[in-house]
Design a protein around this motif. Structure first.
Motif, PDB file in Angstrom:
ATOM      1  N   TRP A 107     -27.571  46.200  90.560  1.00 25.04           N
ATOM      2  CA  TRP A 107     -28.000  46.527  89.206  1.00 25.04           C
ATOM      3  C   TRP A 107     -28.788  47.821  89.335  1.00 25.04           C
ATOM      4  N   VAL A 142     -32.733  46.336  92.754  1.00 24.12           N
ATOM      5  CA  VAL A 142     -33.460  45.193  93.302  1.00 24.12           C
ATOM      6  C   VAL A 142     -33.877  45.565  94.726  1.00 24.12           C
ATOM      7  N   ASN A 143     -35.099  45.305  95.097  1.00 25.89           N
ATOM      8  CA  ASN A 143     -35.684  45.665  96.402  1.00 25.89           C
ATOM      9  C   ASN A 143     -36.071  47.138  96.514  1.00 25.89           C
ATOM     10  N   PRO A 190     -38.197  49.294  94.126  1.00 28.20           N
ATOM     11  CA  PRO A 190     -38.931  49.571  92.887  1.00 28.20           C
ATOM     12  C   PRO A 190     -39.370  51.035  92.790  1.00 28.20           C
ATOM     13  N   ASN A 220     -45.805  49.604  89.457  1.00 28.25           N
ATOM     14  CA  ASN A 220     -44.532  49.415  90.150  1.00 28.25           C
ATOM     15  C   ASN A 220     -43.550  48.849  89.132  1.00 28.25           C
ATOM     16  N   TYR A 226     -39.889  47.109  88.669  1.00 32.06           N
ATOM     17  CA  TYR A 226     -38.875  46.363  89.427  1.00 32.06           C
ATOM     18  C   TYR A 226     -37.632  46.077  88.588  1.00 32.06           C
ATOM     19  N   MET A 286     -35.628  43.459  87.680  1.00 35.20           N
ATOM     20  CA  MET A 286     -35.828  42.017  87.776  1.00 35.20           C
ATOM     21  C   MET A 286     -34.675  41.206  87.196  1.00 35.20           C
ATOM     22  N   VAL A 306     -45.373  45.921  86.909  1.00 36.08           N
ATOM     23  CA  VAL A 306     -46.494  45.298  87.614  1.00 36.08           C
ATOM     24  C   VAL A 306     -47.577  46.348  87.903  1.00 36.08           C
ATOM     25  N   PRO A 329     -27.816  41.182  95.259  1.00 35.01           N
ATOM     26  CA  PRO A 329     -28.832  42.246  95.281  1.00 35.01           C
ATOM     27  C   PRO A 329     -30.177  41.848  95.902  1.00 35.01           C
ATOM     28  N   ALA A 330     -30.664  40.635  95.612  1.00 36.11           N
ATOM     29  CA  ALA A 330     -31.988  40.252  96.123  1.00 36.11           C
ATOM     30  C   ALA A 330     -32.027  40.191  97.651  1.00 36.11           C
ATOM     31  N   GLN A 333     -30.348  42.217  99.697  1.00 31.78           N
ATOM     32  CA  GLN A 333     -30.043  43.506 100.331  1.00 31.78           C
ATOM     33  C   GLN A 333     -31.330  44.231 100.713  1.00 31.78           C
ATOM     34  N   SER A 334     -32.021  43.675 101.717  1.00 34.30           N
ATOM     35  CA  SER A 334     -33.285  44.291 102.138  1.00 34.30           C
ATOM     36  C   SER A 334     -33.458  44.084 103.636  1.00 34.30           C
ATOM     37  N   TRP A 361     -41.183  41.420 101.815  1.00 29.19           N
ATOM     38  CA  TRP A 361     -39.881  41.366 101.124  1.00 29.19           C
ATOM     39  C   TRP A 361     -40.076  40.937  99.667  1.00 29.19           C
ATOM     40  N   TYR A 379     -41.362  43.722  97.523  1.00 27.77           N
ATOM     41  CA  TYR A 379     -40.362  44.723  97.122  1.00 27.77           C
ATOM     42  C   TYR A 379     -39.317  44.154  96.156  1.00 27.77           C
ATOM     43  N   ALA A 380     -39.028  42.858  96.302  1.00 23.59           N
ATOM     44  CA  ALA A 380     -37.984  42.267  95.451  1.00 23.59           C
ATOM     45  C   ALA A 380     -38.523  41.802  94.102  1.00 23.59           C
ATOM     46  N   GLY A 413     -42.139  41.953  93.204  1.00 23.38           N
ATOM     47  CA  GLY A 413     -43.413  42.542  92.785  1.00 23.38           C
ATOM     48  C   GLY A 413     -44.627  41.681  93.052  1.00 23.38           C
TER      49      GLY A 413
END
Lengths: 320, 262
Positions: free
Chosen positions: A162, A182-183, A185, A192, A194, A196, A287, B122-123, B125-126, B191, B194-195, B197
């Motif tokens: 996204w 995502v990941n 921000p 920040n 994000y 979401m 945030v 997506p969540a 991919q870190s 993690w 970043y994902a 907040g």
């Protein structure tokens, strides 16, 4: 003076630390099996009245924000502070060998708890759904404008990315441009942002029997006597590639379970479908939390401390 | 037949060789079991690498991949222990820990665990996620070793043997604890930051990781109190490992939260 020393000895004692850890372990285990943050009626309806009363009395329904958890956590904080102070003071006074590992870990945990506490008081969080071109005002003159929102999919149709393309402005002037995923921000001025969530928007234009145009969004209804047709989705017709609107039928406010897929140019009841479009809006998490640098520093302290303690023990064979 | 299936049968061979050695004590069986163990670990790592290449990301994003990694790391740790300890290596410990790796691999091979290669949502991919999961499992593999040594401590009658088991328990937890702390708690928190907040959200998986961390913290602090050493500490080490298992499996099936993909 004696009394003060006794109190200090109590608060720095290993036994207190052990009792608190055992309490936090057992109570946290119980809390994970009780759904958190629900309405009180849920607990009264789903548990025996004695169990429900105990859950509510000890606030196991929101355990990690209740005195049952926060007071022991506070005592744990005092315990680590006293213990760390004693260790540093005792070693300095007696000129003992410097073993900084445990002190760094303890100081790291103290900073983590301070950071967590500061965050719980100062943190501000919100979720904004923006369509392309829409903006959202922040404090200190900042404003975010969603320039573009796109979704990338894998070949099997699952979501890969996204992507929100943002313009960040300050007092109406361009400040910076950001692409958030995502990941990944965006950060600016203490904020920040994000990636979401996202939401599908539905826009269906219909013409009634008198030739009047009506714009329907999700949940919008078309009445016909005691029957209503509620817009629930827009899907692409596989062979033609055209959008068609999906309506659920209700009679006397009760669902009949019947669903109608209506193509553009066709009618539902006395209404003619002129156009049907769907789009996605981006869900941005906003945030403001100034405790983050402190928490990151605390983590570095903990990691260095642990490495110092256990590398010494393992390499030099000091494991007792 | 996949690499992990071949690894499963080779590890079964290693276990049979170990059982035979426990019964008739011949060096050749130790050698065979070691070779099979190493071969099995290598095959699991090959499976891990090939999946990673196929999905274009480190393959640590679902239950099957986690089990393969966890099993491989546990085998590597037992193998390295056996090499370092040489003649002093405690055969029951090697057997017990291999059995844990075998159980993990059996579960991975079972039909209840989906094995499809799916690129990450997506969540996931870190690279913080990769560090979080890999460090957590490396730490837990050391806890698996300490779990076995603790059980044998409680079963042993001979004081010399008890001391050996206790020392090995403390050593494996001393290595596993900082790795687990970094992986399960700290990298996981970074993690999440970043994902979503936030560093911490009291998600059941997070809470159980903290419960496990507290349990091993308790173990390490009990060493400083004489009365609590020995039996009590060993029981806590056993409970600690059972908590890691509950965090890994139990939370997914019994409690709901953000970690449903693991």
């Amino acid at each position: 003076m004696n009394m003060i020393i006794k109190i200090f000895e109590f608060f720095r004692s290993m036994k207190l630390a052990i009792v608190l850890i055992v309490y936090m372990v057992i109570s946290s285990i119980i809390a994970t099996f009780i759904p958190q943050g629900l309405d009180l009626s849920y607990y009264l309806a789903n548990y025996h009245h004695l169990v429900a009363s105990l859950i509510l009395l000890f606030q196991f329904n929101q355990f990690f924000y209740s005195p049952s958890f926060l007071i022991p956590a506070g005592l744990f904080f005092v315990n680590i502070c006293c213990c760390s102070f004693y260790r540093v003071y005792y070693r300095y006074k007696n000129k003992l060998k410097k073993k900084f590992g445990p002190d760094l870990v303890h100081i790291g945990i103290i900073l983590l708890l301070i950071g967590g506490l500061y965050s719980s008081f100062s943190r501000e969080e919100s979720l904004a759904f923006l369509d392309k071109g829409e903006s959202y005002n922040l404090k200190r003159g900042y404003q975010i404008v969603l320039k573009d929102f796109s979704i990338e999919n894998y070949e099997d149709g699952r979501v890969k990315k996204w992507i929100s393309q943002l313009d960040i402005q300050r007092y109406g002037e361009f400040y910076k441009e950001s692409r958030i995923l995502v990941n990944q921000p965006a950060s600016f001025g203490g904020y920040n942002i994000y990636q979401m969530s996202y939401r599908k928007t539905l826009n269906v234009l219909v013409i009634d029997s008198q030739g009047k145009e009506l714009l329907l969004n999700e949940g919008g209804v078309l009445p016909l006597d005691d029957t209503i047709f509620m817009l629930s989705d827009i899907v692409i017709d596989e062979p033609t590639g055209l959008n068609h609107a999906v309506f659920d039928e209700f009679v006397n406010r009760k669902s009949t379970g019947r669903r109608f897929k209506v193509n553009i140019g066709e009618s539902v009841a006395n209404y003619h479908i002129k156009s049907a479009d769907s789009d996605f809006v981006s869900g941005l998490g906003i945030v403001e939390d100034r405790s983050s640098p402190l928490i990151l520093i605390a983590m570095i302290f903990v990691i260095i401390g642990l490495v110092l303690i256990y590398s010494r023990e393992i390499i030099k064979g000091e494991v007792k | 037949m996949t690499f992990s299936t071949i690894a499963f049968f080779i590890l079964l061979g290693s276990m049979i060789a170990q059982i035979v050695n426990l019964l008739i004590e011949r060096k050749i069986f130790i050698f065979i079991s070691m070779v099979f163990m190493a071969l099995s670990a290598i095959l699991l790592l090959i499976d891990f690498v090939t999946r990673s290449i196929t999905m274009n990301f480190v393959s640590l994003t679902n239950l099957y991949e986690s089990l393969i990694f966890y099993s491989a790391v546990t085998l590597i740790i037992v193998f390295v222990y056996t090499l370092l300890a040489g003649k002093k290596a405690l055969q029951p410990i090697i057997f017990g820990t291999t059995m844990i790796a075998f159980a993990l691999l059996s579960l991975a091979s079972s039909p209840i665990v989906p094995k499809e290669i799916n690129p990450p949502i997506p969540a996931l991919q870190s690279y913080w996620l990769v560090l979080h999961v890999s460090f957590a499992f490396i730490g837990e593999a050391f806890f698996a070793l300490s779990f076995v040594t603790s059980i044998f401590y409680l079963l042993a009658r001979d004081e010399v043997k008890k001391k050996e088991f206790e020392k090995l328990t403390i050593k494996s937890i001393s290595i596993g604890y900082p790795i687990f702390t970094a992986g399960a708690i700290l990298f996981g928190a970074i993690w999440a930051y970043y994902a979503w907040g936030r560093f911490w959200g009291w998600d059941p998986k997070e809470t159980w990781a903290l419960i496990t961390w507290f349990t091993y913290t308790l173990f390490l602090h009990l060493r400083l109190i004489k009365k609590a050493q020995g039996k009590v500490a060993m029981i806590i080490s056993i409970i600690g490992f059972l908590f890691t298992l509950f965090t890994f499996f139990g939370v997914n099936y019994l409690l709901s939260g953000l970690h449903s993909y693991t």
